[in-house]
Write an enzyme that holds these catalytic residues in place. Sequence first.
Site, short mmCIF file in Angstrom:
data_model
loop_
_atom_site.label_atom_id
_atom_site.label_comp_id
_atom_site.label_asym_id
_atom_site.label_seq_id
_atom_site.Cartn_x
_atom_site.Cartn_y
_atom_site.Cartn_z
N GLY A 51 0.74 -1.23 0.10
CA GLY A 51 -0.05 0.07 -0.18
C GLY A 51 0.89 1.23 0.02
N SER A 52 0.32 2.23 0.64
CA SER A 52 0.93 3.52 0.53
C SER A 52 2.14 3.75 1.54
CB SER A 52 0.16 4.66 0.98
OG SER A 52 -0.41 4.44 2.29
N ARG A 53 2.90 4.35 1.11
CA ARG A 53 4.31 4.80 2.17
C ARG A 53 3.59 5.26 3.61
NH1 ARG A 53 9.64 6.07 1.51
NH2 ARG A 53 9.29 6.04 -0.73
N GLY A 86 0.85 4.68 5.07
CA GLY A 86 0.17 3.53 5.80
C GLY A 86 1.11 2.47 6.34
N GLY A 87 1.93 2.07 5.33
CA GLY A 87 3.15 1.31 5.74
C GLY A 87 4.06 1.84 6.78
N GLU A 135 5.75 -3.51 1.03
CA GLU A 135 6.01 -2.86 -0.21
C GLU A 135 4.99 -1.78 -0.52
OE1 GLU A 135 5.12 -1.48 -3.71
OE2 GLU A 135 3.41 -3.17 -3.56
N CYS A 139 0.33 -2.01 -8.73
CA CYS A 139 1.72 -1.81 -7.98
C CYS A 139 2.94 -1.79 -9.00
CB CYS A 139 2.06 -3.03 -7.00
SG CYS A 139 1.03 -2.91 -5.55
N GLU A 160 6.07 8.86 -5.50
CA GLU A 160 4.94 8.23 -6.05
C GLU A 160 3.46 8.91 -6.55
OE1 GLU A 160 2.90 3.68 -6.12
OE2 GLU A 160 3.10 4.74 -4.29
#
Length: 214
Positions: free
Chosen positions: A29-31, A33-34, A53, A90, A181
């Site tokens: 997912g998103s930066r 969220g990760g 990822e 992705c 991104e």
Amino acid sequence: VFSLLFGSGREIGQALVADPRIQAVGFTGSRGGGTALMKTAQARPQPIPVYAEMSSINPVFLLPEALKARGDKIAEGFVGSLNMGAGQFCTNPGLVIAEKGPELDAFIEAAGDAVKASGAQTMLTPGIHDAYQQGVGRLSGNSKVREVARGQAGESAHPCQAGLFVTSAADFLNEPELQEEVFGATSLVIACRDAQEMQRVAAQLEGQLTATLQ
């Protein structure tokens, strides 16, 4: 055992990661969220690993002979990949790196025409659409970036309007926000002076999920 839990924010994911019964995490997912899940995992009395990822721009490297031999076909395939699933894959090609010259100019023109003909697609959630709009706004509002083409506007509540932008390698290297991104059907072309500058751009990139060499 659960297979799917719905939530509009990060609360459910963070609660799961904080639960002592959870011993490892896989995330796509998103930066943002990760990173939130990683912080939660590290803050536990017993920290656990997070395999994440997040935020891949999947660079496409176009070498001069390939552009000369089949630039139109590469442009057609590139825009098809860009638009697949409203760019919400992705492996979406968010970056194109190539040497300046007539071959690159022809590729940009062909890709731009294909983008202009692209119909809008509905994105998965309003939140994803809002993040996409912000990402496109960062590009369109940057004086070092030139807008080549935008796709057709949609009428749904959260449509993805495709986009193609161009900047120089020097400006890309000097402005970190251009390396972020944009999750959706928008890509940025990096025009390089020569092969050495292409290498410098490649060396500046973070780890990526995919890369393509034409």
